[in-house]
Design a protein around this motif. Structure first.
Motif, PDB file in Angstrom:
ATOM      1  N   VAL A  98       0.857  -1.186   0.000  1.00  0.00           N
ATOM      2  CA  VAL A  98       0.000   0.000   0.000  1.00  0.00           C
ATOM      3  C   VAL A  98       0.893   1.237   0.000  1.00  0.00           C
ATOM      4  CG1 VAL A  98      -1.920   1.192   1.104  1.00  0.00           C
ATOM      5  CG2 VAL A  98      -1.698  -1.308   1.335  1.00  0.00           C
ATOM      6  N   HIS A  99       0.746   2.068  -0.999  1.00  0.00           N
ATOM      7  CA  HIS A  99       1.606   3.253  -1.143  1.00  0.00           C
ATOM      8  C   HIS A  99       1.129   4.387  -0.238  1.00  0.00           C
ATOM      9  CE1 HIS A  99      -1.455   5.457  -3.473  1.00  0.00           C
ATOM     10  NE2 HIS A  99      -1.737   4.299  -4.044  1.00  0.00           N
ATOM     11  N   GLY A 100       1.901   5.457  -0.213  1.00  0.00           N
ATOM     12  CA  GLY A 100       1.550   6.627   0.567  1.00  0.00           C
ATOM     13  C   GLY A 100       1.125   7.787  -0.315  1.00  0.00           C
ATOM     14  N   ASP A 101       1.435   9.013   0.095  1.00  0.00           N
ATOM     15  CA  ASP A 101       1.052  10.205  -0.663  1.00  0.00           C
ATOM     16  C   ASP A 101       1.855  10.313  -1.960  1.00  0.00           C
ATOM     17  OD1 ASP A 101      -0.411  10.642   1.609  1.00  0.00           O
ATOM     18  OD2 ASP A 101       0.662  12.450   2.245  1.00  0.00           O
ATOM     19  N   LEU A 102       1.278  10.995  -2.928  1.00  0.00           N
ATOM     20  CA  LEU A 102       1.919  11.424  -4.176  1.00  0.00           C
ATOM     21  C   LEU A 102       2.166  10.297  -5.183  1.00  0.00           C
ATOM     22  CD1 LEU A 102       4.501  14.090  -2.897  1.00  0.00           C
ATOM     23  CD2 LEU A 102       2.419  14.520  -4.199  1.00  0.00           C
ATOM     24  N   TRP A 103       2.750   9.186  -4.765  1.00  0.00           N
ATOM     25  CA  TRP A 103       3.145   8.164  -5.729  1.00  0.00           C
ATOM     26  C   TRP A 103       2.327   6.887  -5.566  1.00  0.00           C
ATOM     27  CZ3 TRP A 103       6.818  11.239  -3.212  1.00  0.00           C
ATOM     28  CH2 TRP A 103       7.498  12.137  -4.059  1.00  0.00           C
ATOM     29  N   GLY A 104       1.743   6.400  -6.684  1.00  0.00           N
ATOM     30  CA  GLY A 104       0.988   5.164  -6.678  1.00  0.00           C
ATOM     31  C   GLY A 104       1.885   3.948  -6.674  1.00  0.00           C
ATOM     32  N   PHE A 105       1.306   2.776  -6.913  1.00  0.00           N
ATOM     33  CA  PHE A 105       2.039   1.521  -6.783  1.00  0.00           C
ATOM     34  C   PHE A 105       3.261   1.477  -7.689  1.00  0.00           C
ATOM     35  CE2 PHE A 105       3.072  -2.728  -8.288  1.00  0.00           C
ATOM     36  CZ  PHE A 105       3.164  -3.448  -7.110  1.00  0.00           C
ATOM     37  N   VAL A 106       3.112   1.785  -8.964  1.00  0.00           N
ATOM     38  CA  VAL A 106       4.227   1.612  -9.907  1.00  0.00           C
ATOM     39  C   VAL A 106       5.397   2.531  -9.579  1.00  0.00           C
ATOM     40  CG1 VAL A 106       4.940   1.845 -12.324  1.00  0.00           C
ATOM     41  CG2 VAL A 106       2.842   0.608 -11.757  1.00  0.00           C
ATOM     42  N   PRO A 107       5.224   3.848  -9.467  1.00  0.00           N
ATOM     43  CA  PRO A 107       6.389   4.676  -9.123  1.00  0.00           C
ATOM     44  C   PRO A 107       6.950   4.396  -7.737  1.00  0.00           C
ATOM     45  CG  PRO A 107       4.391   6.005  -9.177  1.00  0.00           C
ATOM     46  CD  PRO A 107       4.035   4.684  -9.747  1.00  0.00           C
ATOM     47  N   ALA A 108       6.104   3.987  -6.789  1.00  0.00           N
ATOM     48  CA  ALA A 108       6.598   3.730  -5.433  1.00  0.00           C
ATOM     49  C   ALA A 108       7.344   2.412  -5.340  1.00  0.00           C
ATOM     50  CB  ALA A 108       5.426   3.732  -4.443  1.00  0.00           C
ATOM     51  N   PHE A 109       6.804   1.349  -5.936  1.00  0.00           N
ATOM     52  CA  PHE A 109       7.319   0.002  -5.690  1.00  0.00           C
ATOM     53  C   PHE A 109       7.875  -0.697  -6.937  1.00  0.00           C
ATOM     54  CE2 PHE A 109       3.650   0.395  -2.595  1.00  0.00           C
ATOM     55  CZ  PHE A 109       4.446   0.710  -1.518  1.00  0.00           C
ATOM     56  N   LEU A 110       7.438  -0.289  -8.117  1.00  0.00           N
ATOM     57  CA  LEU A 110       7.930  -0.884  -9.370  1.00  0.00           C
ATOM     58  C   LEU A 110       8.606   0.207 -10.185  1.00  0.00           C
ATOM     59  CD1 LEU A 110       7.962  -3.608 -10.896  1.00  0.00           C
ATOM     60  CD2 LEU A 110       5.813  -2.939 -11.980  1.00  0.00           C
ATOM     61  N   THR A 111       9.441   0.975  -9.508  1.00  0.00           N
ATOM     62  CA  THR A 111       9.968   2.229 -10.018  1.00  0.00           C
ATOM     63  C   THR A 111      10.747   2.066 -11.316  1.00  0.00           C
ATOM     64  OG1 THR A 111      10.334   2.634  -7.656  1.00  0.00           O
ATOM     65  CG2 THR A 111      11.023   4.354  -9.175  1.00  0.00           C
ATOM     66  N   ASN A 112      11.438   0.949 -11.479  1.00  0.00           N
ATOM     67  CA  ASN A 112      12.302   0.783 -12.650  1.00  0.00           C
ATOM     68  C   ASN A 112      11.518   0.749 -13.957  1.00  0.00           C
ATOM     69  OD1 ASN A 112      11.558  -1.870 -11.380  1.00  0.00           O
ATOM     70  ND2 ASN A 112      12.396  -2.660 -13.293  1.00  0.00           N
ATOM     71  N   THR A 113      10.208   0.521 -13.918  1.00  0.00           N
ATOM     72  CA  THR A 113       9.423   0.471 -15.146  1.00  0.00           C
ATOM     73  C   THR A 113       8.946   1.847 -15.605  1.00  0.00           C
ATOM     74  OG1 THR A 113       7.315   0.106 -13.997  1.00  0.00           O
ATOM     75  CG2 THR A 113       8.602  -1.843 -14.584  1.00  0.00           C
ATOM     76  N   CYS A 114       9.049   2.863 -14.740  1.00  0.00           N
ATOM     77  CA  CYS A 114       8.600   4.200 -15.135  1.00  0.00           C
ATOM     78  C   CYS A 114       9.676   5.261 -14.971  1.00  0.00           C
ATOM     79  CB  CYS A 114       7.342   4.593 -14.354  1.00  0.00           C
ATOM     80  SG  CYS A 114       7.559   4.725 -12.561  1.00  0.00           S
ATOM     81  N   VAL A 115      10.742   4.941 -14.254  1.00  0.00           N
ATOM     82  CA  VAL A 115      11.872   5.860 -14.089  1.00  0.00           C
ATOM     83  C   VAL A 115      13.031   5.317 -14.910  1.00  0.00           C
ATOM     84  CG1 VAL A 115      13.552   6.782 -12.446  1.00  0.00           C
ATOM     85  CG2 VAL A 115      11.132   6.679 -11.827  1.00  0.00           C
ATOM     86  N   LYS A 116      13.302   5.967 -16.007  1.00  0.00           N
ATOM     87  CA  LYS A 116      14.229   5.414 -17.004  1.00  0.00           C
ATOM     88  C   LYS A 116      15.663   5.323 -16.506  1.00  0.00           C
ATOM     89  CE  LYS A 116      14.906   9.919 -19.336  1.00  0.00           C
ATOM     90  NZ  LYS A 116      13.968  10.686 -18.490  1.00  0.00           N
ATOM     91  N   THR A 117      16.005   6.040 -15.441  1.00  0.00           N
ATOM     92  CA  THR A 117      17.375   6.017 -14.946  1.00  0.00           C
ATOM     93  C   THR A 117      17.636   4.868 -13.975  1.00  0.00           C
ATOM     94  OG1 THR A 117      16.717   7.575 -13.213  1.00  0.00           O
ATOM     95  CG2 THR A 117      17.677   8.499 -15.223  1.00  0.00           C
ATOM     96  N   MET A 118      16.619   4.044 -13.690  1.00  0.00           N
ATOM     97  CA  MET A 118      16.819   2.899 -12.807  1.00  0.00           C
ATOM     98  C   MET A 118      16.958   1.638 -13.640  1.00  0.00           C
ATOM     99  SD  MET A 118      14.302   3.505  -9.538  1.00  0.00           S
ATOM    100  CE  MET A 118      15.130   2.238  -8.572  1.00  0.00           C
TER     101      MET A 118
END
Length: 459
Positions: A98-118
């Motif tokens: 369960v994520h917190g403020d601002l960032w949903g599941f993908v940016p919070a926990f599956l970050t490498n799929t939406c943040v190209k620098t990871m």
């Protein structure tokens, strides 16, 4: 059950092999073995979406209706190793995040799929899934509200209790799908992980679940990450800060506001802009300045984003932060003590991460959280002593850190492990590992994720 699943698996594989590559996704959706059982379980879920995320892992998702309103929907996510395409491997350990403020599941926990620098496997969800943990989670309702929306009356009745019910819906979906895959039984474990306000929701969920018969409970262990539920008796100043935040936010709510949080209305919009400008025009002058940073000389877009992460309290002024020196990402200070560069998370990653913020958030849950932190009565913690599942508290020394340990003592659990991730003594917490460093830092896999995995395997 298992025989039926085998027939479905054969059908999926047959269709996938016979279809043209461009048609495979569309055709295999028609052979989705999960949709009908989900409907039978009372879950109004869309057809399953599947995304390959590398390393033999796949990301599945379902949009689930949880009400009659336009935005009364959550997205449930699953990240899992596959035996074959569309056929997840069996696992004995699962976690629902369960994520917190601002960032949903993908940016919070599956970050490498939406943040190209990871790089691949550099996210908590991917790491755990690669180690044969079945990873689940959800996007809370407000994550799906588009930036173009201007009327937020529909958020008036969204509360912490609303999100608790939605977590229950997500756990029910996970249970149905996992049992279809041959999981389940006495040796299987489902852990509930909540980060930040997601931990507050997790406490509230367990508070309610503790009153159900044991056979109807779904959670076997709890991982609250870097959050306070109630402050310890010796943290009186922090409790007073929370009371002031509650007073101001409750006044806004009484005046009719239904959207926003500690950063004001539409908090995700300036965060997105900061990340975008820092990435695209690092040496340019910022379009907007928070009041607490208006006097910083020669401020550039890059420096503004670094300060926002390393001195997050400056964005809240005149409000006080959750804890002294609270920040998202640890930093190295300049000559006057302001953050000059990040210490643990690469700056390109941080700037990309900022751009993934959801635009809006429901205000009620923020008001209720501050009310609870103030020590006032809320309907979400009356049965915490009945919660007796194993607990792993993970704190960032420069975020909530040790302030969150007292909350675990409010539970009835006797199996409690506490992990504070730090690089400096407590007196230097303003520069230490931050709230988001737990997921973004270069060494997060070693210092945070591996101990978490070891705890799950031991339970």
């Amino acid at each position: 059950m298992r025989g039926t699943l085998s027939l479905w698996a054969m059908l999926v594989l047959f269709v996938a092999l016979r279809a043209n590559p461009g048609d495979a996704h569309e055709v295999t959706l028609q052979a989705d073995p999960w949709t009908r059982p989900l409907v039978a379980a009372g879950l109004v879920a869309s057809s399953t979406k599947r995304e390959v995320v590398g390393g033999g892992l796949a990301h599945y998702s379902w949009k689930v209706r949880v009400g009659t309103g336009k935005y009364d929907a959550i997205t449930v996510h699953r990240v899992v190793r596959e035996a074959y395409p569309w056929v997840p491997a069996r696992t004995r350990r699962a976690v629902f995040m369960v994520h917190g403020d601002l960032w949903g599941f993908v940016p919070a926990f599956l970050t490498n799929t939406c943040v190209k620098t990871m790089p691949e496997n550099r996210s908590l969800a991917s790491f755990l899934a690669s180690e044969d943990v079945d990873v689940w989670g959800l996007d809370l309702r407000w994550v799906g509200v588009p930036e173009a929306e201007t009327d937020f009356a529909f958020m008036a009745d969204w509360t912490l209790g609303t999100h608790v019910k939605d977590v229950g819906t997500g756990l029910a979906l996970a249970d149905v799908v996992r049992r279809l895959g041959g999981n389940g039984g006495n040796n299987d474990r489902m852990f509930l992980l909540g980060w930040s306000r997601g931990a507050t929701i997790g406490y509230a969920y367990l508070n309610g679940e503790s009153q159900r018969p044991r056979a109807q409970r779904r959670v076997d262990g709890f991982v609250p990450m870097d959050m306070v539920l109630r402050f310890a008796p010796d943290a009186a100043p922090q409790r007073e800060w929370a009371c002031k935040r509650y007073e101001i936010l409750q006044t806004a709510r009484d005046e009719g506001r239904t959207e926003g949080g500690l950063l004001g209305p539409g908090a995700g919009l300036p965060v997105r802009l900061m990340g975008q400008q820092a990435a695209q025009n690092p040496n340019g002058s910022p379009y907007l300045l928070p009041p607490g940073l208006s006097l910083v000389p020669a401020l550039t877009n890059r420096k503004l984003a670094v300060i926002a992460a390393g001195n997050t309290a400056s964005l809240l002024e005149p409000l006080k932060p959750l804890t002294p020196g609270y920040h998202l990402a640890g930093s190295i200070p300049d000559a006057v003590g302001m953050p000059e560069k990040t210490a643990f998370t690469p700056e390109p990653t941080l700037f990309d991460y900022f751009q993934q913020a959801a635009p809006y958030q429901s205000l009620n849950e923020v008001v209720e959280t501050e009310k609870q932190l103030c020590g006032l009565d809320v309907p979400y913690d009356d049965h915490l002593k009945d919660v007796k599942v194993p607990v792993l508290y993970v704190g960032a020394a420069g975020g909530v850190g040790t302030y969150g340990e007292y909350s675990t003592r409010l539970l009835g659990s006797t199996d409690v492990t506490r992990l504070i991730v730090r690089s400096r003594p407590e007196g230097q917490r303003a520069l230490d590992v931050g709230h988001a460093d737990l997921f973004l830092a270069r060494d997060a896999r070693v210092r945070v994720w591996k101990p978490m995995l070891q705890w799950m395997e031991a339970h």
